[in-house]
Scaffold this active site. Sequence first.
Site, PDB file in Angstrom:
ATOM      1  N   CYS A  35      -6.469 -34.795 -19.446  1.00 52.61           N
ATOM      2  CA  CYS A  35      -7.911 -34.838 -19.517  1.00 52.61           C
ATOM      3  C   CYS A  35      -8.373 -33.232 -19.803  1.00 52.61           C
ATOM      4  CB  CYS A  35      -8.442 -35.526 -18.177  1.00 52.61           C
ATOM      5  SG  CYS A  35     -10.155 -34.888 -17.830  1.00 52.61           S
TER       6      CYS A  35
ATOM      7  N   CYS B 210     -10.735 -31.745 -17.247  1.00 53.93           N
ATOM      8  CA  CYS B 210     -10.066 -31.412 -15.764  1.00 53.93           C
ATOM      9  C   CYS B 210      -9.405 -29.968 -15.823  1.00 53.93           C
ATOM     10  CB  CYS B 210      -9.135 -32.324 -15.608  1.00 53.93           C
ATOM     11  SG  CYS B 210      -9.506 -34.125 -15.535  1.00 53.93           S
TER      12      CYS B 210
END
Lengths: 494, 152
Positions: free
Chosen positions: B64, B67
């Site tokens: 991700c 993230c």
Amino acid sequence: MAPIASQYDYDLVVIGGGSGGLACAKEAVNLGAKVAVLDFVSPSPRGTRWGLGGTCVNVGCIPKKLMHQAALLGEAINDAQAYGWKIASPETIQNDWSALTEAVQNHVKSVNWVTRVDLRDKKIEYVNGLGQFKDANTVIAVMKNGSKKELTADKIVIAVGGRPHYPNVPGALEYAISSDDIFSLDTPPGKTCVVGAGYIGLECAGFLKGLGFDATILVRSVVLRGFDQEMAEKITNEMLDHGVNFQFKCIPKSIEKKANGKLLVTWINTESDTEQQDEFDTVLYATGRYALTKDLNLPAAGVEVVPENGKIDAINEQTNVSNIYAVGDVLQGRPELTPVAIHAGRLLARRMFGNSKQQMDYDNVATTVFSPIEYGCVGLSEDKAIQKYGADAIEVYHSYYKPTEYFIPQRSIKNCFLKTITLKEAPQKVLGLHFVGPHAGEIIQGFAAAMKCNLTMEILMNTVGIHPTVAEEFTRLNITKSSGKDPNPASCCS
Amino acid sequence: MSASLARGLRSPIRRILNISQQSREISTSLIHNDTIVVKNNDDFVDKVMNSDRPVIVNFHAEWCDPCKILTPKLRELIEPLDNLDLAVVDVEDHAELVHTFEVKAVPAVIAIRDGLVVDKFIGLVDATMIENLIKKLSGNKPNKEKEKETAS
């Protein structure tokens, strides 16, 4: 949650966690069934594996479309200059393969995760094991570490899909890769030889060339066999103009690894009966896919398969064993497409657990080949229409067209072509729509719904187009093949 | 400084009395405020739900991209604080926690105080929102201002 059919662990066990299997499982659970899904990925000959979601998510539609997009964006950067964008040193613009594959794989992994979370939320048991039949109501799942789990079920759906076929050519298994491997290849593929000119071979060679790699396609018989051959020719010409090297009527004889690490491919031209050779960094086999039914131990359940290809010849998705069904690529004679598997899987679940009688309609399924110039179609090819109705009963309207956006960067419009195949008799029911050009997938989709409403040429000709688009060309078609008139457009807007 | 050290001492002692712990983990919390790495569900209950301090739980995944921006930012803002903890949970390793907290997308940030969820963000949030959350939970001003205070 207790199963409805209480003498079994589950109401439904689905073998295969891909497009068809998951759609069927989720719909079944919505209808109150207790469901388990088995999914397992045996590594490819190169050792590649992947997570839950099946071929489409991991090594098919999704990564393919992303790589196709990457290639298109490379072209767009070029075109942008004609539109006034100042790019410092255009000749230094290149694609970073590891950045691309990382981005693609990150997306694939996020889809794997969301899929798992979704199964958990819907209380579908997920077993990461290879399914084998013990009897018609029992499946054994064998996990990666060798442990086994037995599941009994009232109904079982086989949705195992397929994998790329590796032929018996010396060196193929040892040195070649397939679509299983290309989307996560850890080094740039370099100069690539693609064996096979079906849509997988064309799409792969297409985006590889677009990303800057030399690409050669070995074509055994014809390009896009089974598709409309006039349209296939347009795609081939466009790819040739793009610099993809086609070797027609050629089949590989051997693949050897040389001391410098490169692969020497020897092939035979079956027309001239001569041999040719060339050195490549990568050889990608795309010569078809086989159904994964061998590992299922189907004889234990009594399920029959077609001996030539291992596929299941189901009637309304039901096998010869009354409680065992099949959906997706594993089915004989059905389009191998994700939306087909999803839709059929859902309808099957509704018939199994929801008192529905609706069967899957496999006719007039729209599809698109994401070659550098895309090809979208719905309905019959010209050859199939002639076969079914006779050449005298059909009319073909055709036209070349010029996308507005192509003029400024002087992009070739040579292969921008579309045609509509209709019955000759009024109101001229539309039998097939074919489009080669940019955004073909987006363009054809709406027409698939129109086909379901019994689209006729009269309706199409009375539809007002949106301007300036390429889709509107379908409403402007008025030159028939039979008239012999020139299908090249005179000018825009009239 | 000694007051906060004493405060830091009390909570791990309470934890020792409650559940048996590996000494490695306790010494980490005593010396400096490292990010909590959650090992399993019991670990989570112990270090997050039963913690005297509020904990910001960051659900994170390697694949991700947002993230990779948010998690380091959270570490940077929270590690210097002594009355607020950060726990990072990798969603691939903790399916049950993901399910319990109904995490449907990453990054997700869940603020827990006294075993209750007091706030929840999904997606990459900007520094202001993180700072406001930190302020709300710890009663602390963001890091830079605190340094100015202790210096003067």
